[in-house]
Design a protein around this motif. Structure first.
Motif, PDB file in Angstrom:
ATOM      1  N   GLN A  11      42.589  33.937 -20.037  1.00  0.00           N
ATOM      2  CA  GLN A  11      42.635  33.069 -21.219  1.00  0.00           C
ATOM      3  C   GLN A  11      42.691  33.847 -22.535  1.00  0.00           C
ATOM      4  OE1 GLN A  11      39.414  30.206 -21.105  1.00  0.00           O
ATOM      5  NE2 GLN A  11      39.917  29.549 -19.014  1.00  0.00           N
ATOM      6  N   VAL A  12      42.416  35.142 -22.462  1.00  0.00           N
ATOM      7  CA  VAL A  12      42.305  35.964 -23.674  1.00  0.00           C
ATOM      8  C   VAL A  12      43.681  36.428 -24.138  1.00  0.00           C
ATOM      9  CG1 VAL A  12      41.323  38.088 -24.632  1.00  0.00           C
ATOM     10  CG2 VAL A  12      40.006  36.750 -22.974  1.00  0.00           C
ATOM     11  N   ILE A  39      49.468  40.499 -24.600  1.00  0.00           N
ATOM     12  CA  ILE A  39      49.423  40.130 -23.189  1.00  0.00           C
ATOM     13  C   ILE A  39      48.525  38.906 -23.053  1.00  0.00           C
ATOM     14  CG2 ILE A  39      48.566  40.778 -20.895  1.00  0.00           C
ATOM     15  CD1 ILE A  39      49.441  43.569 -21.334  1.00  0.00           C
ATOM     16  N   VAL A  40      49.055  37.848 -22.446  1.00  0.00           N
ATOM     17  CA  VAL A  40      48.275  36.641 -22.157  1.00  0.00           C
ATOM     18  C   VAL A  40      48.535  36.263 -20.700  1.00  0.00           C
ATOM     19  CG1 VAL A  40      47.858  34.217 -22.714  1.00  0.00           C
ATOM     20  CG2 VAL A  40      48.421  35.833 -24.544  1.00  0.00           C
ATOM     21  N   ASN A  41      47.459  35.973 -19.971  1.00  0.00           N
ATOM     22  CA  ASN A  41      47.575  35.594 -18.551  1.00  0.00           C
ATOM     23  C   ASN A  41      48.365  36.645 -17.771  1.00  0.00           C
ATOM     24  OD1 ASN A  41      47.126  34.039 -16.281  1.00  0.00           O
ATOM     25  ND2 ASN A  41      48.822  32.632 -16.674  1.00  0.00           N
ATOM     26  N   ASN A  42      48.084  37.913 -18.103  1.00  0.00           N
ATOM     27  CA  ASN A  42      48.697  39.072 -17.443  1.00  0.00           C
ATOM     28  C   ASN A  42      50.211  39.159 -17.635  1.00  0.00           C
ATOM     29  OD1 ASN A  42      48.290  41.496 -16.155  1.00  0.00           O
ATOM     30  ND2 ASN A  42      48.519  40.669 -14.091  1.00  0.00           N
ATOM     31  N   GLU A  43      50.734  38.488 -18.649  1.00  0.00           N
ATOM     32  CA  GLU A  43      52.157  38.593 -18.970  1.00  0.00           C
ATOM     33  C   GLU A  43      52.336  39.280 -20.308  1.00  0.00           C
ATOM     34  OE1 GLU A  43      54.843  35.308 -18.628  1.00  0.00           O
ATOM     35  OE2 GLU A  43      53.706  34.403 -17.002  1.00  0.00           O
ATOM     36  N   GLY A  93      42.854  38.415 -31.565  1.00  0.00           N
ATOM     37  CA  GLY A  93      43.202  39.179 -30.367  1.00  0.00           C
ATOM     38  C   GLY A  93      42.197  40.278 -30.059  1.00  0.00           C
ATOM     39  N   VAL A  94      42.011  40.537 -28.782  1.00  0.00           N
ATOM     40  CA  VAL A  94      41.189  41.669 -28.340  1.00  0.00           C
ATOM     41  C   VAL A  94      42.092  42.902 -28.324  1.00  0.00           C
ATOM     42  CG1 VAL A  94      39.900  42.662 -26.405  1.00  0.00           C
ATOM     43  CG2 VAL A  94      39.618  40.236 -26.993  1.00  0.00           C
ATOM     44  N   ILE A  95      41.710  43.923 -29.064  1.00  0.00           N
ATOM     45  CA  ILE A  95      42.539  45.125 -29.213  1.00  0.00           C
ATOM     46  C   ILE A  95      42.413  45.999 -27.971  1.00  0.00           C
ATOM     47  CG2 ILE A  95      42.948  47.203 -30.588  1.00  0.00           C
ATOM     48  CD1 ILE A  95      41.613  45.680 -32.952  1.00  0.00           C
ATOM     49  N   VAL A  96      43.560  46.399 -27.426  1.00  0.00           N
ATOM     50  CA  VAL A  96      43.611  47.259 -26.247  1.00  0.00           C
ATOM     51  C   VAL A  96      44.422  48.493 -26.616  1.00  0.00           C
ATOM     52  CG1 VAL A  96      44.428  47.469 -23.865  1.00  0.00           C
ATOM     53  CG2 VAL A  96      43.526  45.278 -24.685  1.00  0.00           C
ATOM     54  N   GLY A  97      43.979  49.654 -26.151  1.00  0.00           N
ATOM     55  CA  GLY A  97      44.769  50.858 -26.385  1.00  0.00           C
ATOM     56  C   GLY A  97      44.237  52.026 -25.592  1.00  0.00           C
ATOM     57  N   LEU A 182      44.605  45.084 -15.196  1.00  0.00           N
ATOM     58  CA  LEU A 182      44.114  43.706 -15.100  1.00  0.00           C
ATOM     59  C   LEU A 182      44.177  43.195 -13.658  1.00  0.00           C
ATOM     60  CD1 LEU A 182      45.647  42.059 -18.304  1.00  0.00           C
ATOM     61  CD2 LEU A 182      43.205  42.277 -17.783  1.00  0.00           C
ATOM     62  N   ARG A 183      45.244  43.525 -12.954  1.00  0.00           N
ATOM     63  CA  ARG A 183      45.363  43.092 -11.556  1.00  0.00           C
ATOM     64  C   ARG A 183      44.268  43.715 -10.700  1.00  0.00           C
ATOM     65  NH1 ARG A 183      51.604  44.415 -11.706  1.00  0.00           N
ATOM     66  NH2 ARG A 183      52.371  42.594 -12.840  1.00  0.00           N
ATOM     67  N   LEU A 184      44.018  45.012 -10.915  1.00  0.00           N
ATOM     68  CA  LEU A 184      42.957  45.689 -10.168  1.00  0.00           C
ATOM     69  C   LEU A 184      41.584  45.143 -10.556  1.00  0.00           C
ATOM     70  CD1 LEU A 184      44.134  49.414 -10.231  1.00  0.00           C
ATOM     71  CD2 LEU A 184      43.928  47.951  -8.219  1.00  0.00           C
ATOM     72  N   ALA A 185      41.392  44.869 -11.849  1.00  0.00           N
ATOM     73  CA  ALA A 185      40.107  44.342 -12.319  1.00  0.00           C
ATOM     74  C   ALA A 185      39.788  43.021 -11.627  1.00  0.00           C
ATOM     75  CB  ALA A 185      40.141  44.165 -13.837  1.00  0.00           C
TER      76      ALA A 185
END
Length: 202
Positions: A11-12, A39-43, A93-97, A182-185
């Protein structure tokens, strides 16, 4: 709004960020280019992306090392305008890097300089998440992770690096890595934002 810790990952809205800077001191150095993609819903959402070049009037050698000519840099956005536009894009948004703390601190120095505040967004480091998942057993049967670069993570996940060392290119490569993470998580019980953003303690 900010995302509650228990929010399911799908949802994030994650914003994968990379920036190229004139150096490694967030207080002294400046942003040269910004690249981000959501990225939303792994897309990976190609239509939900951001790119900006920031005007840097000094330290041209540190600018050109990123493949940016002095003329391009001088034609870029003023730092204040670039930061304002990025803030609008980022939203909640949650910042990823990859090794994201340097980027966040450089942005925070800019926001403090121009607006008197720091970013309130959550952030997570792809390297921290990778090491958590290694500890969870996600890479059982492989040698322990020894290399901590973005290139090393691309190799780990079979991703062919493309357009490396540009902000937009590195943001996209990091997004591809994060998609795999994300898939592994999800397979290892890290299904909420709180579990995903846990700092890694060696």
């Amino acid at each position: 709004m900010s995302w509650p810790p228990e929010t399911p990952n799908e949802q994030v809205r994650f914003v994968v960020l990379d920036s190229e800077t004139t150096g490694l001191d967030p207080r002294k150095d400046r942003i040269v280019t910004i690249g981000a993609i959501a990225i939303v819903n792994n897309e990976i959402l190609l239509e939900d992306s951001f790119e900006a070049m920031v005007k840097v009037a000094y330290n041209s050698s540190a600018v050109t090392v990123h493949g940016v000519t002095r003329e391009q840099s001088l034609a870029g956005l003023d730092e204040r305008e670039a930061l304002e536009k990025f803030l609008t894009y980022l939203g909640d948004g949650v910042i990823v890097g990859h090794h994201i703390s340097h980027d966040v601190e450089t942005f925070n120095a800019g926001y403090e300089r121009h607006f008197g505040f720091r970013l309130q967004n959550s952030s997570l480091d792809t390297m921290d998440l990778t090491l958590h998942l290694e500890r969870d057993g996600a890479f059982a049967g492989r040698d322990p992770i020894q290399q901590f670069s973005l290139d090393a993570l691309c190799t780990l996940f079979g991703i062919i690096p493309h357009d490396r060392h540009t902000a937009a290119g590195d943001a996209f490569m990091t997004a591809l890595v994060f998609q795999r993470l994300l898939r592994l998580a999800a397979k290892h019980g890290r299904t909420s934002l709180a579990r995903l953003t846990e700092p890694f303690v060696p």
